[in-house]
Write an enzyme that holds these catalytic residues in place. Sequence first.
Site, PDB file in Angstrom:
ATOM      1  N   TYR A 204     -27.062  94.698 -15.700  1.00 61.89           N
ATOM      2  CA  TYR A 204     -26.943  93.756 -14.731  1.00 61.89           C
ATOM      3  C   TYR A 204     -25.876  92.921 -14.873  1.00 61.89           C
ATOM      4  O   TYR A 204     -25.314  92.675 -15.490  1.00 61.89           O
ATOM      5  CB  TYR A 204     -27.972  92.886 -15.592  1.00 61.89           C
ATOM      6  CG  TYR A 204     -28.506  91.900 -14.937  1.00 61.89           C
ATOM      7  CD1 TYR A 204     -28.594  91.113 -13.385  1.00 61.89           C
ATOM      8  CD2 TYR A 204     -29.342  90.685 -16.000  1.00 61.89           C
ATOM      9  CE1 TYR A 204     -28.896  90.287 -13.255  1.00 61.89           C
ATOM     10  CE2 TYR A 204     -30.089  89.856 -15.935  1.00 61.89           C
ATOM     11  CZ  TYR A 204     -29.566  88.878 -14.239  1.00 61.89           C
ATOM     12  OH  TYR A 204     -30.563  88.698 -12.930  1.00 61.89           O
ATOM     13  N   CYS A 205     -25.449  92.891 -13.280  1.00 61.49           N
ATOM     14  CA  CYS A 205     -24.910  91.880 -13.044  1.00 61.49           C
ATOM     15  C   CYS A 205     -23.326  93.341 -13.473  1.00 61.49           C
ATOM     16  O   CYS A 205     -23.199  94.182 -13.274  1.00 61.49           O
ATOM     17  CB  CYS A 205     -24.623  90.911 -13.334  1.00 61.49           C
ATOM     18  SG  CYS A 205     -23.782  89.347 -13.128  1.00 61.49           S
TER      19      CYS A 205
END
Length: 614
Positions: free
Chosen positions: A351-352
């Site tokens: 994530y990210c």
Amino acid sequence: MTSKPGSGKGADTTETTDTPSVEQYLVKDPERFALNIARMIEQAGKAAAAWAEPREKGERRDHVAEPAADMVRTFSKLTEYWLSDPRRALEAQTRLFSGYMTVWANAIDRAGGTAGVEDVVKPEKGDKRFLDPEWGKNAFFDFLKQAYLITARWAADLAEHADELDEHTRHKASFYVKQVTNAISPSNFVFTNPEVFRETVASSGENLVRGMTMLAEDIAAGKGDLRLRQADNSRFEIGRNVAVTPGKVVGRSDIAEIIQYTPTTETVLKRPLLICPPWINKFYILDLNPQKSFIRWAVEQGHTVFVISWVNPDERHGGKTWEAYTREGIQFGLDMIEKTTGEREVNAIGYCVGGSLLAAALALLAQEGDDRIRSATFFATQVDFTYAGDLKVFVDEEQIAALEQAMNEHGYLEGTKMATAFNMLRSGELIWPYVVNNYMRGKDPLPFDLLYWNADSTRMAAANHSFYLRNCYLENNLSQGRMELAGHTLSLSDITIPIYNLATKDDHIAPAKSVFVGCRYFGGPVEYVLTGSGHIAGVVNPPALKKYQFWTGGKATGELEDWFAKAKENPGSWWPHWQHWIEAQDNTQVPARQPGTGVNALGDAPGTYVKVRV
């Protein structure tokens, strides 16, 4: 129009009719008002002391010279561009003057009773600053509103149309102009915001006393920096009503705890799932509460879920690099999965920035012959930073060098610095409404788990953060095959496993176009999926809420606009679509595994690292 004093903190203080009146803006009790102003000044002194004390003791040093200097340099270049050509400067000045004259003429017409006078300029859709009826009915406030909007849009146009400036300078100019114009909005000041003005008069200034008290408390809580409260944090506790999915900590390294979650199904997918969240925020954005938790939902779909919970760094972690985060985070997680389940083949999610690290790790592991990760899913992840959005404003050689100097003093970047940077990306929503609500209206913010998480900031280990900024944002080395990690020069083309690449349509951190362009660098099949909303809400979108939509359209080739025009729009959450994709890779089922099998569990989820606050 009439006004009525409120009863108690946070009470509504006004009642309005359709007829404007100056009475509601006149102080009714001068003595009480003066006393409250004196009390407000006293609290302002406490706020100033809370700011000054840690600086006098040497506990806090300000490193604002470079950011402020960068803004001055940028505005100087913008000014030089417009003034270097007298004709261009005259045209710009004429546009602004003409707008002012039209607003003034309208104000005169309205004051004279002319009906049906239209505003010269209207707030953009979704702009909540000017919702109070007085912004339209009261000639004074209407004039302020329109003059401000004329000025703000004129300034934005100056930055946008400075065609001879380089792209980076123009981008910075647009960003800084937006910050300044958001800050000087008349809605941000007591006597130019009709709602705050009325509340101040109705309560004889008690709202200002409460607000200044809160300001002093928030500066003290930030140990000399303002820790802007966006939610009633007292209503939340990690492990009690956020991050409550049952599980065990099955491993701990210097920088990561590995959490395994308790199954809720009799059988599970043979391949366990390892989630690599960003270390810029804490992992429980994926486990806010039982209704919003992606982790809980994945468990319910039959995944054996493991999550990396990153340490909140301090002086001991200053030298931890991307290689350390790869070895002691991702590879450590794979090792613990193999110990507790006996499985080598794993599905992984990043994530990210956790996804950026996962992509680099996959390229490294491919060269080293470690093939345990058999599919990868990226949530709002950039691997190419050509179109990286407004965060690039903070990234050039001068700013990174200044940041590195600041980080080297303690070995980390303060969490509040990153939190402020992210809030600035949406300052009109994440900063100024809370300044007005908290420090002018004197009202406590509402309890909101998402904003509690947003305020639970983490520090950045110096070596890790410097590597990230330079290799990704500044030099774009990861996608261009120039990133060096653990003695290897990485190539994303070495990643040949299937990839599910999720972008969010309104993302300010990992723009959809940036994620789309990154797809072309992988060496295997890529499923690009675009979901509605932004960086958080687009990802954390449980099917039960039936919110937003997502688009699917095959390979991410050509331009995003062309892909989107041909893509299929699907209602609701993308989560079930991802589950079908995962099962298409391998849907072999095995008996459910209990956390900690084969190892000594170190405690219950969510563990200890996540509870360290700054």
